[in-house]
Structure formats: structure tokens, C-alpha cells
Motif scaffolding. Structure first.
Motif, PDB file in Angstrom:
ATOM      1  N   VAL A 125      22.467  20.840  79.125  1.00 40.86           N
ATOM      2  CA  VAL A 125      22.602  22.080  79.910  1.00 40.86           C
ATOM      3  C   VAL A 125      21.226  22.583  80.325  1.00 40.86           C
ATOM      4  CG1 VAL A 125      23.395  24.484  79.865  1.00 40.86           C
ATOM      5  CG2 VAL A 125      24.807  22.708  78.838  1.00 40.86           C
ATOM      6  N   ASN A 126      20.280  22.567  79.374  1.00 40.42           N
ATOM      7  CA  ASN A 126      18.927  23.034  79.720  1.00 40.42           C
ATOM      8  C   ASN A 126      18.277  22.128  80.769  1.00 40.42           C
ATOM      9  OD1 ASN A 126      18.808  25.352  78.124  1.00 40.42           O
ATOM     10  ND2 ASN A 126      18.332  24.161  76.295  1.00 40.42           N
ATOM     11  N   GLU A 127      18.554  20.843  80.643  1.00 37.63           N
ATOM     12  CA  GLU A 127      17.992  19.895  81.615  1.00 37.63           C
ATOM     13  C   GLU A 127      18.529  20.184  83.015  1.00 37.63           C
ATOM     14  OE1 GLU A 127      18.114  15.088  82.322  1.00 37.63           O
ATOM     15  OE2 GLU A 127      18.552  15.854  80.307  1.00 37.63           O
ATOM     16  N   LEU A 128      19.825  20.456  83.075  1.00 37.42           N
ATOM     17  CA  LEU A 128      20.450  20.738  84.373  1.00 37.42           C
ATOM     18  C   LEU A 128      19.983  22.091  84.923  1.00 37.42           C
ATOM     19  CD1 LEU A 128      22.293  19.101  86.112  1.00 37.42           C
ATOM     20  CD2 LEU A 128      24.258  20.211  85.075  1.00 37.42           C
ATOM     21  N   LEU A 129      19.789  23.049  84.028  1.00 37.79           N
ATOM     22  CA  LEU A 129      19.262  24.355  84.461  1.00 37.79           C
ATOM     23  C   LEU A 129      17.884  24.170  85.102  1.00 37.79           C
ATOM     24  CD1 LEU A 129      20.361  26.717  81.558  1.00 37.79           C
ATOM     25  CD2 LEU A 129      20.703  27.204  83.979  1.00 37.79           C
ATOM     26  N   SER A 130      17.074  23.297  84.516  1.00 38.88           N
ATOM     27  CA  SER A 130      15.750  23.031  85.091  1.00 38.88           C
ATOM     28  C   SER A 130      15.894  22.336  86.439  1.00 38.88           C
ATOM     29  CB  SER A 130      14.935  22.125  84.164  1.00 38.88           C
ATOM     30  OG  SER A 130      14.776  22.730  82.929  1.00 38.88           O
ATOM     31  N   TRP A 131      16.848  21.412  86.506  1.00 39.01           N
ATOM     32  CA  TRP A 131      17.063  20.626  87.735  1.00 39.01           C
ATOM     33  C   TRP A 131      17.451  21.524  88.907  1.00 39.01           C
ATOM     34  CZ3 TRP A 131      21.750  17.487  89.501  1.00 39.01           C
ATOM     35  CH2 TRP A 131      21.363  16.503  90.415  1.00 39.01           C
ATOM     36  N   ILE A 132      18.233  22.557  88.606  1.00 41.92           N
ATOM     37  CA  ILE A 132      18.633  23.465  89.702  1.00 41.92           C
ATOM     38  C   ILE A 132      17.669  24.648  89.829  1.00 41.92           C
ATOM     39  CG2 ILE A 132      21.088  22.858  89.624  1.00 41.92           C
ATOM     40  CD1 ILE A 132      21.562  25.460  88.035  1.00 41.92           C
ATOM     41  N   GLY A 133      16.576  24.599  89.077  1.00 45.51           N
ATOM     42  CA  GLY A 133      15.538  25.630  89.199  1.00 45.51           C
ATOM     43  C   GLY A 133      15.903  26.964  88.586  1.00 45.51           C
ATOM     44  N   LEU A 134      16.766  26.956  87.577  1.00 44.75           N
ATOM     45  CA  LEU A 134      17.187  28.232  86.965  1.00 44.75           C
ATOM     46  C   LEU A 134      16.933  28.240  85.462  1.00 44.75           C
ATOM     47  CD1 LEU A 134      20.566  28.919  88.845  1.00 44.75           C
ATOM     48  CD2 LEU A 134      18.405  30.112  89.148  1.00 44.75           C
ATOM     49  N   ALA A 135      15.928  27.467  85.031  1.00 47.29           N
ATOM     50  CA  ALA A 135      15.650  27.388  83.589  1.00 47.29           C
ATOM     51  C   ALA A 135      15.331  28.765  83.016  1.00 47.29           C
ATOM     52  CB  ALA A 135      14.499  26.425  83.338  1.00 47.29           C
ATOM     53  N   ASP A 136      14.665  29.585  83.827  1.00 40.06           N
ATOM     54  CA  ASP A 136      14.276  30.913  83.324  1.00 40.06           C
ATOM     55  C   ASP A 136      15.410  31.936  83.460  1.00 40.06           C
ATOM     56  OD1 ASP A 136      14.115  30.674  86.052  1.00 40.06           O
ATOM     57  OD2 ASP A 136      12.523  32.175  86.267  1.00 40.06           O
ATOM     58  N   ARG A 137      16.533  31.534  84.038  1.00 38.99           N
ATOM     59  CA  ARG A 137      17.660  32.475  84.194  1.00 38.99           C
ATOM     60  C   ARG A 137      18.873  32.037  83.347  1.00 38.99           C
ATOM     61  NH1 ARG A 137      17.652  35.808  88.550  1.00 38.99           N
ATOM     62  NH2 ARG A 137      18.681  37.050  86.964  1.00 38.99           N
TER      63      ARG A 137
END
Lengths: 241, 303
Positions: A125-137
Motif C-alpha cells: 500500500v505504501n509503495e502504491l501511495l508513493s507511485w501515485i504521489g500521495l505518500a505524504d497523504r
């Protein structure tokens, strides 16, 4: 000579009628092949969403035969359908994110449904959040995200389970052209990994953004094959950019 | 359906709030409280009825209706001695004249007209309490009377069953009524859970649709509701049980202060407390089962 591709979706004389009304879809017969990328176009009311509903198993057809992954889903007992639904990722036109969950929990939901342990889902999930540019959200609720961010979360949720089929209904409808192209590239990346992608869109300009994509056109509930999408091997919408 | 499975579910975040509906735990608390009261009344009555019935069924009262006080006293002594030596008799106790007068006091008063003095107008019978080793039936009573006639021609024998039987019939009817009441309360609780879960299903419809399309099974979705109903049922059951126990304890204190025969003997046996403790658990399981049934029934209506 092309090797025959595996059929993942097979429609034969499929019709769909809501209640006692006229048929929303009439005599649809086509095959979708594994690892292909399809655009589904047509005017509003042509039946795009109805066809997508059949593809993501929200409805059974009123008539005809549908095979998915080689099995007849029309006569399949309903207790077997969840297993098939887990193999299909869906991006809804209106995102349909769960507003009481964070972006992280929304994306993690399909994995939780599949019974993945909490410790095993954090990484993907964190990897995908980074991939879509929302790791900080990650902990942000959907209501605090912009339309584009919500769209990306919805897409991440659809692809987190590495579905064999990805169905997207107007996925670029709420984002600017730049973001639309970025999202399509995301789909193309997934397609390269073997996922069959079906994107319903009004935006004919997008069709030229994906190399090797094919087009299905719906008009008044009937399907035409302007680019040879249903042939095996299909004729790509564009051969080379 | 395992409770552990119900209470430990990683998808529990999927529904927005922790409970099914605001008033449901309180409705369950009230239902559990009423069920505990009804159950306690039924258990206490059943216990008292079965205990007294067994004791009284073996008891018999022998009366000697002799006017002459000296002859009555002699016959009382002889009848007592005779009864004591019978193999069917467990114990014999002859009541003194003072005890008999005290027994009759509510009807005859403390008037000096009763007793054995020369001016007495109302003679008292001699009364002998007999406890038998077996149930006092009519055949045994008749046999005893036949054997006692040579000692006293005015002897009578009554089993206690004859006057207690109507009272126990009433108690049995009350127990059946209470059982019906408990069943009705359980049905009302089940109906409340069904309505609350249906309302919650409507509230969370969009969430459930999404989960359904992502491949949630009916069991996975019903577990989300079962979990919430379990939380409500534990809360409501605990509150209802606690208030119910306090109420029963206060009532039992008052009842134990009563000197009236059978009513004064009504008390809660140990097994009764165990049954009462099971009521909130049963209500909890019933609520969880009804939640599961309601959700699965609703889910079957969609593909």
C-alpha cells in the motif's frame, strides 16, 4: 505468426434489460484477450456503463452467455462470484471511495477483503501511495483530497490486488489533461505486467496515448469494431507512435 | 459462527461507526433486565413449588374431634404412639392445645370461649402432624384411618395436598406464563436487532456495495454487523444483568422478611443464578445470529 492469446472475456449474444424497459445492451458478441488494452467509447446513454457493470459482475445479463476466465458466469452460483470479483479491479466514474477511511485504508481494502494479513499489506500500500504521489497523504480522508488525488486513490485501490482485468469508467473525467495522460500511463504500466485493461471514455484524444490499444464503440446498446479490437490478433488503434 | 471470528476482523474499519444504532444497546439492556426479572420469578416459583410439593406430598394431618378434653388428650396420646410405631411413618408431632389455639387465632381470635375450660363453647380438635416415608395417597390415608378407628372414633386424616394443590396449579400456570413472557422478550429482542441491522444496512449501503464489488463474501459483510451487534449486546447485556441482579437482591431481602408460609419460602436457588447469568449470553448470541441472518438475507437479494 502471432501466438493465439488467452481469452479472458467471452460475450455471446448478450442482452441486458433493466426491469421491463427496453434493452440497454443488445446482442453483444466479442472476446477480450489477456494482456490487451481496450478503450470503450460511445455517446452518453450508449450503454458503456451497463457493459462495464457486466464486466465487473455487478449484473448478470438478461440473455446470452458470458464466460470470464473460461467459466460461465451467467449460471455460476452466486457464492463463487466473490472469487471472480477479486480478479477484477474497478475504477468508478465517481471514485466511490469510503469517506470515513484514510487514503491508506481505502487502498488497503481489497487486500483486507482478500484476507491479507495487516503486516503484509503495509508494504504494497505504501509503495502504491508513493507511485501515485500521495505518500505524504496516506492518512488523509478522501474529503480532504482534491478530485485528482481522489481519482488516483481510486485507481490505486483498483490495482492494489494485481487484478487480471482492470475496468475503468471515465477515469480521466475529473482530472486535467496532464493528469489524465499520467493516469493512462499508469494503466499502460499495469497492462504491460499482463493485466487486461478496459477504459470507458468520451475523450477520443486519449485513444492515441496508449500504444497498441484497441477501440470498442457502443451505439444504442450495440457494439461495433472499428479498429478490429475483437480480432485475434487485434488490430491496434495505432501501430506506432 | 464463532464469536472469536465475529470479534476479530480486520475489515472492521469498513463501516463508519462503532455501533449499529444509538438506542440498540439500551433496548437490549431493557430486554435483558425484563427477561432476568421474569426468569428469576419463574425459577424461584418453580424451585419453591417443587421443593414444597415434595415435602407436603409426604405430610398428613390427623385430627381428633373429641369434645371431652380428657378423652381427647388420651386419644391424642394413643394415636401418636400408634403412628410412631408404624413403618410407613417418618415422624409424628402432636401439637399442644396452645399451638392449635394459635393456629386458629386468625379465624377465632383470642376469645376465652375457646379452649378446654368449663365455660368454653368451642372445643379445639387435637392435631397431629405426620410425616410419611412415602407420598400420602388416599389408599394409605384410608388404611391408617381404619387402623386408628378402634382408638378414636372421631379421628380424621387429611393430606396437605388437598389444600395446597390449587395453589400449586396457580403457580404452575404462572411459571408457564413467565416462560411465554421470556420467549416473547427474546422474540422482541430479535425483532429489534433485525430492524436495527436493516436500518444500518441502508445507512452503509454504498460502503457495502463497494465491498461486494471488490469480492467480499456475504459472510465477511455479515461479520462486520455481527461484530457491532456483539459490542452492543455485551454492553446492553451487562447493564441489564447488573440492574436485574440488584433488583432481585432487593426483592429477595423484602420477601425473606415476610412470615407468610409459602411466599416466605420463595428464594433464588444457586442454579437459578447460573441460569440468570446465561440470559445475557443467550440474548447476545441471539442478537448476533439475527444480525447474521438479516445481513445474509439482504445480501442474497443482490448478485
Amino acid at each position: 505468426m502471432h501466438a493465439p492469446m488467452q481469452t479472458v472475456v467471452d460475450f455471446e449474444n448478450v442482452g441486458l434489460r433493466y426491469g421491463a424497459g427496453a434493452e440497454a445492451l443488445t446482442d453483444l458478441s466479442f472476446k477480450l484477450f489477456a494482456g490487451s488494452f481496450y478503450f470503450l467509447t460511445g455517446a452518453s446513454g450508449a450503454g458503456k456503463t451497463s457493459l462495464l457493470k457486466l464486466l465487473y459482475l455487478a449484473h448478470r445479463p438478461s440473455r446470452g452467455m458470458i464466460k470470464m476466465f473460461g467459466e460461465d458466469i451467467v449460471t455460476m452460483p452466486r457464492n463463487r462470484l466473490p472469487g471472480f470479483r477479486r480478479r477484477i479491479g474497478v475504477v468508478f466514474q465517481d471514485f466511490r471511495l469510503l469517506n470515513h477511511l484514510s487514503a491508506f485504508d481505502n487502498i488497503a481494502l481489497p487486500l483486507r477483503i482478500s484476507g491479507i494479513e495487516e503486516k503484509d499489506l503495509e508494504g504494497p500500500v505504501n509503495e502504491l501511495l508513493s507511485w501515485i504521489g500521495l505518500a505524504d497523504r496516506a492518512s488523509a480522508r478522501p474529503t480532504t483530497l482534491s478530485g485528482g488525488e481522489q481519482q488516483r486513490v481510486a485507481i490505486a485501490r483498483a490495482v492494489i490486488g494485481r487484478p487480471e482485468i482492470l475496468v475503468a469508467d471515465e477515469p480521466t473525467g475529473n482530472v486535467d489533461p496532464e493528469m489524465a495522460i499520467k493516469l493512462l500511463q499508469l494503466f499502460a504500466g499495469l497492462n504491460k505486467l499482463g493485466t487486461t485493461v478496459i477504459v470507458a471514455t468520451h475523450d477520443i484524444h486519449l485513444l492515441r496515448e496508449i500504444e497498441g490499444a484497441q477501440m470498442m464503440r457502443l451505439k444504442d446498446g450495440q457494439l461495433s469494431d472499428p479498429t478490429g479490437a475483437f480480432k485475434n490478433p487485434a488490430t491496434p488503434l495505432i501501430l506506432n507512435k | 459462527m464463532a464469536l472469536k471470528e465475529t470479534l476479530a476482523n480486520d475489515q472492521s474499519k469498513a463501516l463508519s461507526d462503532g455501533r449499529i444504532a444509538g438506542p440498540m444497546p439500551w433496548v437490549i439492556a431493557i430486554m435483558v433486565f425484563l427477561t432476568i426479572l421474569a426468569g428469576a420469578a419463574g425459577i424461584a416459583m418453580f424451585d419453591s413449588a417443587s421443593q414444597n410439593n415434595e415435602q407436603l406430598a409426604r405430610k398428613m394431618t390427623v385430627q381428633i374431634l373429641e369434645e371431652d378434653p380428657i378423652a381427647r388428650q388420651t386419644q391424642r396420646q394413643q394415636v401418636r404412639d400408634y403412628l410412631q410405631n408404624l413403618p410407613q411413618v417418618e415422624s409424628v408431632r402432636a401439637l399442644s392445645d396452645e399451638e392449635v389455639a394459635e393456629l386458629l387465632e386468625p379465624w377465632l381470635g383470642t376469645n376465652s370461649n375457646i379452649g378446654d375450660s368449663a365455660s368454653n363453647l368451642i372445643p379445639l380438635p387435637a392435631i397431629i402432624d405426620v410425616e410419611l416415608k412415602q407420598v400420602a395417597n388416599k389408599a394409605l390415608t384410608d388404611t391408617l384411618l381404619r387402623e386408628l378407628r378402634p382408638i378414636s372414633s372421631s379421628v380424621r386424616a387429611d393430606t396437605q395436598e388437598s389444600w395446597v394443590a390449587p395453589l400449586y396449579d396457580v403457580m404452575q400456570s404462572l411459571i408457564i406464563l413467565i416462560l411465554g413472557l421470556v420467549i416473547l422478550l427474546a422474540a422482541a429482542t430479535a425483532a429489534t436487532v433485525v430492524l436495527a441491522v436493516r436500518s444500518a444496512l441502508d445507512t452503509h449501503r454504498s460502503t457495502l456495495d463497494i465491498m461486494h464489488l471488490m469480492g467480499s463474501t456475504d459472510s465477511q459483510i455479515s461479520r462486520l454487523f455481527q461484530r457491532r451487534v456483539a459490542v452492543d449486546a455485551i454492553f446492553g447485556g451487562t447493564v441489564g444483568f447488573a440492574i436485574g441482579c440488584i433488583t432481585i437482591w432487593l426483592l429477595s431481602m423484602q420477601i425473606s422478611g415476610l412470615s407468610s408460609g409459602i411466599v416466605g419460602q420463595i428464594s433464588m436457588p444457586c442454579y437459578g443464578w447460573i441460569i440468570l447469568a446465561l440470559i445475557p449470553l443467550m440474548m447476545g448470541f441471539l442478537s448476533i445470529y439475527m444480525a447474521r441472518w438479516t445481513v445474509q438475507r439482504a445480501m442474497k437479494k443482490i448478485l
